[in-house]
Design a protein around this motif. Structure first.
Motif, PDB file in Angstrom:
ATOM      1  N   LEU A 250      20.426  33.367  -0.869  1.00  0.00           N
ATOM      2  CA  LEU A 250      21.376  34.324  -1.432  1.00  0.00           C
ATOM      3  C   LEU A 250      22.732  34.200  -0.745  1.00  0.00           C
ATOM      4  O   LEU A 250      23.780  34.247  -1.414  1.00  0.00           O
ATOM      5  CB  LEU A 250      20.839  35.750  -1.272  1.00  0.00           C
ATOM      6  N   ALA A 251      22.729  34.035   0.576  1.00  0.00           N
ATOM      7  CA  ALA A 251      23.985  33.887   1.315  1.00  0.00           C
ATOM      8  C   ALA A 251      24.731  32.628   0.885  1.00  0.00           C
ATOM      9  O   ALA A 251      25.947  32.661   0.637  1.00  0.00           O
ATOM     10  CB  ALA A 251      23.697  33.850   2.821  1.00  0.00           C
ATOM     11  N   LEU A 252      24.018  31.521   0.780  1.00  0.00           N
ATOM     12  CA  LEU A 252      24.647  30.262   0.369  1.00  0.00           C
ATOM     13  C   LEU A 252      25.135  30.335  -1.076  1.00  0.00           C
ATOM     14  O   LEU A 252      26.202  29.804  -1.415  1.00  0.00           O
ATOM     15  CB  LEU A 252      23.661  29.105   0.530  1.00  0.00           C
ATOM     16  N   ALA A 253      24.364  31.007  -1.933  1.00  0.00           N
ATOM     17  CA  ALA A 253      24.753  31.148  -3.333  1.00  0.00           C
ATOM     18  C   ALA A 253      26.029  31.976  -3.466  1.00  0.00           C
ATOM     19  O   ALA A 253      26.926  31.651  -4.256  1.00  0.00           O
ATOM     20  CB  ALA A 253      23.617  31.787  -4.133  1.00  0.00           C
ATOM     21  N   GLY A 254      26.128  33.065  -2.691  1.00  0.00           N
ATOM     22  CA  GLY A 254      27.331  33.885  -2.719  1.00  0.00           C
ATOM     23  C   GLY A 254      28.557  33.100  -2.281  1.00  0.00           C
ATOM     24  O   GLY A 254      29.627  33.186  -2.900  1.00  0.00           O
ATOM     25  N   ALA A 255      28.405  32.306  -1.200  1.00  0.00           N
ATOM     26  CA  ALA A 255      29.514  31.478  -0.717  1.00  0.00           C
ATOM     27  C   ALA A 255      29.929  30.453  -1.764  1.00  0.00           C
ATOM     28  O   ALA A 255      31.120  30.220  -1.998  1.00  0.00           O
ATOM     29  CB  ALA A 255      29.119  30.778   0.583  1.00  0.00           C
ATOM     30  N   SER A 256      28.945  29.852  -2.423  1.00  0.00           N
ATOM     31  CA  SER A 256      29.236  28.822  -3.425  1.00  0.00           C
ATOM     32  C   SER A 256      29.894  29.423  -4.661  1.00  0.00           C
ATOM     33  O   SER A 256      30.850  28.862  -5.213  1.00  0.00           O
ATOM     34  CB  SER A 256      27.937  28.104  -3.803  1.00  0.00           C
ATOM     35  N   LEU A 257      29.406  30.586  -5.109  1.00  0.00           N
ATOM     36  CA  LEU A 257      29.953  31.215  -6.308  1.00  0.00           C
ATOM     37  C   LEU A 257      31.424  31.579  -6.129  1.00  0.00           C
ATOM     38  O   LEU A 257      32.247  31.377  -7.038  1.00  0.00           O
ATOM     39  CB  LEU A 257      29.149  32.478  -6.657  1.00  0.00           C
ATOM     40  N   LEU A 258      31.791  32.119  -4.960  1.00  0.00           N
ATOM     41  CA  LEU A 258      33.146  32.612  -4.746  1.00  0.00           C
ATOM     42  C   LEU A 258      34.048  31.614  -4.031  1.00  0.00           C
ATOM     43  O   LEU A 258      35.195  31.934  -3.707  1.00  0.00           O
ATOM     44  CB  LEU A 258      33.106  33.922  -3.968  1.00  0.00           C
ATOM     45  N   ALA A 259      33.553  30.399  -3.784  1.00  0.00           N
ATOM     46  CA  ALA A 259      34.396  29.380  -3.147  1.00  0.00           C
ATOM     47  C   ALA A 259      35.627  29.067  -3.986  1.00  0.00           C
ATOM     48  O   ALA A 259      36.670  28.677  -3.465  1.00  0.00           O
ATOM     49  CB  ALA A 259      33.580  28.107  -2.907  1.00  0.00           C
ATOM     50  N   SER A 260      35.518  29.252  -5.296  1.00  0.00           N
ATOM     51  CA  SER A 260      36.632  28.921  -6.198  1.00  0.00           C
ATOM     52  C   SER A 260      37.498  30.125  -6.534  1.00  0.00           C
ATOM     53  O   SER A 260      38.421  30.009  -7.352  1.00  0.00           O
ATOM     54  CB  SER A 260      36.076  28.321  -7.496  1.00  0.00           C
ATOM     55  N   PHE A 261      37.245  31.277  -5.919  1.00  0.00           N
ATOM     56  CA  PHE A 261      37.907  32.524  -6.330  1.00  0.00           C
ATOM     57  C   PHE A 261      39.430  32.407  -6.238  1.00  0.00           C
ATOM     58  O   PHE A 261      40.151  32.597  -7.218  1.00  0.00           O
ATOM     59  CB  PHE A 261      37.395  33.679  -5.466  1.00  0.00           C
ATOM     60  N   SER A 262      39.947  32.104  -5.050  1.00  0.00           N
ATOM     61  CA  SER A 262      41.400  32.009  -4.902  1.00  0.00           C
ATOM     62  C   SER A 262      41.936  30.707  -5.473  1.00  0.00           C
ATOM     63  O   SER A 262      43.100  30.643  -5.894  1.00  0.00           O
ATOM     64  CB  SER A 262      41.784  32.111  -3.419  1.00  0.00           C
ATOM     65  N   VAL A 263      41.102  29.679  -5.506  1.00  0.00           N
ATOM     66  CA  VAL A 263      41.550  28.366  -5.983  1.00  0.00           C
ATOM     67  C   VAL A 263      41.944  28.431  -7.453  1.00  0.00           C
ATOM     68  O   VAL A 263      42.916  27.799  -7.880  1.00  0.00           O
ATOM     69  CB  VAL A 263      40.451  27.313  -5.751  1.00  0.00           C
ATOM     70  N   THR A 264      41.199  29.196  -8.250  1.00  0.00           N
ATOM     71  CA  THR A 264      41.544  29.306  -9.669  1.00  0.00           C
ATOM     72  C   THR A 264      42.861  30.045  -9.868  1.00  0.00           C
ATOM     73  O   THR A 264      43.613  29.751 -10.803  1.00  0.00           O
ATOM     74  CB  THR A 264      40.419  30.013 -10.451  1.00  0.00           C
ATOM     75  N   VAL A 265      43.158  31.015  -8.990  1.00  0.00           N
ATOM     76  CA  VAL A 265      44.450  31.715  -9.070  1.00  0.00           C
ATOM     77  C   VAL A 265      45.586  30.741  -8.776  1.00  0.00           C
ATOM     78  O   VAL A 265      46.586  30.675  -9.508  1.00  0.00           O
ATOM     79  CB  VAL A 265      44.501  32.899  -8.086  1.00  0.00           C
ATOM     80  N   VAL A 266      45.446  29.969  -7.696  1.00  0.00           N
ATOM     81  CA  VAL A 266      46.468  28.995  -7.320  1.00  0.00           C
ATOM     82  C   VAL A 266      46.625  27.939  -8.413  1.00  0.00           C
ATOM     83  O   VAL A 266      47.742  27.527  -8.744  1.00  0.00           O
ATOM     84  CB  VAL A 266      46.131  28.336  -5.969  1.00  0.00           C
ATOM     85  N   ALA A 267      45.510  27.514  -9.004  1.00  0.00           N
ATOM     86  CA  ALA A 267      45.572  26.511 -10.080  1.00  0.00           C
ATOM     87  C   ALA A 267      46.381  27.023 -11.266  1.00  0.00           C
ATOM     88  O   ALA A 267      47.181  26.289 -11.855  1.00  0.00           O
ATOM     89  CB  ALA A 267      44.160  26.133 -10.521  1.00  0.00           C
ATOM     90  N   ALA A 268      46.199  28.299 -11.606  1.00  0.00           N
ATOM     91  CA  ALA A 268      46.969  28.880 -12.712  1.00  0.00           C
ATOM     92  C   ALA A 268      48.441  29.011 -12.348  1.00  0.00           C
ATOM     93  O   ALA A 268      49.321  28.766 -13.190  1.00  0.00           O
ATOM     94  CB  ALA A 268      46.394  30.243 -13.087  1.00  0.00           C
TER      95      ALA A 268
END
Length: 395
Positions: free
Chosen positions: A303-321
């Protein structure tokens, strides 16, 4: 050589702390759900999804409108007024006895965070000098830590004093609103550009294909994220787990998600936004099923690894936009942190209906498959040179 603007860490720190509180409030309603069910046994998963979605939709779908307005006007007061407004509305949800009124209050509260996010993220962008991606990742990470603190702080409070304790939760909002009033950047830092609407539309059209892919990724990821926040507490309760123990598991997922968001920001600087987004989202689906199909410490680790993996792209998608439409950064923040997330929040209602008809286990399994779908959509994003590679080549 052009002199880079000085990074204003103190103001970024105040904005990041305020973001932590804003996102703690954004994860407020899911923590009330087990207690609402205890009060009213007829409270269904669909009703829970509608309540959470009412906040998510208003806090998200109107963010592009705030973003467009802020790109033109730059109204700093929205950060502290929005924070205080949200705190007041949510603090009233526990003392009303009407479900409809609770949904209305949740919807009104969402407008507060809709006002805060585009303005605050644009302030961070302006104050960050040449380190925009990393410092925005830090700003986003504070928000994710706020999400993680939600169950850790609110569940014991409601457990001890009941839902009437929501009234005292207005106090942190008042304190942070005052901090923002006195320490957020002044108007001359964020004056607005008065960009004509025709130019904004032209910018959106030229980047429409890339923005469509980014918005699709965020909407599916948001559906998975909001779906977990809504249904996992109910699923844990159905498995006879105590409210406090369940809140600890949700906190672990969100805390590692916050850490994953920072790590993802660094990785994307070296290997590119698209690679990070695709890889982390596809990886998170098997990790979530690993949590679902195991027990004990191993299950918690998954669960810990899944949470880290799911949100690893959170800020990256904002910067990409923001890289896709660089002249409309607040609008880009509104589209990604707001509108796309609102689409996902709206779809949670259907996931709640699935849970009522086919059971919580089926609904949770569907949610766990969603990051894989988001990762596949991310394959249609434009590949840009990694930010780190650009800096090295410019030397």
């Amino acid at each position: 050589m052009n002199q880079q603007p000085k990074i204003q860490f103190s103001k970024i720190g105040v904005l990041s702390f305020a973001h932590m509180l804003n996102d703690l409030y954004s994860n407020y309603l899911p923590q009330m759900l087990p207690f609402l069910i205890a009060i009213n046994p007829n409270f269904t998963a669909t009703m829970a999804a509608i309540l959470v979605s009412s906040f998510t939709i208003t806090s998200s779908l109107v963010q592009p409108l705030f973003g467009f307005f802020l790109d033109r006007q730059g109204k700093r007061w929205l950060v502290h007024v929005g924070t205080l407004w949200m705190a007041i509305m949510l603090s009233l949800t526990g003392i009303v006895h009407s479900y409809v009124l609770m949904v209305v209050l949740a919807s009104l509260a969402g407008l507060g965070t809709a006002a805060f996010h585009p303005q605050a993220s644009t302030m961070v962008n302006i104050l960050s000098g040449e380190h925009k991606a990393v410092l925005l990742s830090g700003f986003v990470a504070f928000g994710n830590f706020g999400f993680a603190l939600g169950p850790l702080l609110l569940v014991p409070l409601f457990q001890a004093y009941g839902l009437r304790a929501t009234l005292v939760t207005v106090i942190p909002g008042i304190i942070v609103a005052l901090l923002l009033l006195f320490f957020a950047p002044k108007n001359n830092v964020l004056s607005g550009s008065n960009t004509p609407l025709s130019e904004v539309i032209k910018s959106l059209k030229s980047a429409s294909q890339e923005l469509s892919a980014i918005i699709g990724v965020i909407a599916i990821r948001s559906l998975a994220y909001t779906g977990m926040l809504t249904l996992l507490p109910l699923y844990f309760k159905s498995q006879n787990l105590s409210n406090v123990a369940a809140s600890h598991l949700v906190t672990i997922m969100l805390a590692t998600g916050a850490i994953g968001g920072v790590i993802g920001g660094f990785i994307s600087d070296f290997y590119g936004r698209k690679r990070l987004i695709v890889g982390s989202l596809i990886l998170s689906t098997p990790l979530f099923f690993g949590f679902f199909l195991t027990q004990g410490a191993l299950s918690t680790l998954f669960l810990a690894l899944a949470g880290a993996s799911l949100l690893a792209s959170f800020s990256v998608t904002v910067v990409a936009a923001q890289e896709a439409i660089p002249n409309n950064k607040a609008l880009a923040a509104g589209l990604t942190m707001g509108f796309a997330g609102g689409l996902g929040g709206l779809a949670v209602i259907f996931i709640g209906r699935v849970a009522d008809i086919w059971g919580l286990s089926t609904a949770v399994s569907i949610i766990f498959l969603l990051p894989l779908l988001a990762g596949m959509i991310a394959l249609f994003m434009k590949s840009r040179p990694a930010a780190r590679s650009e800096r090295l080549s410019a030397r």
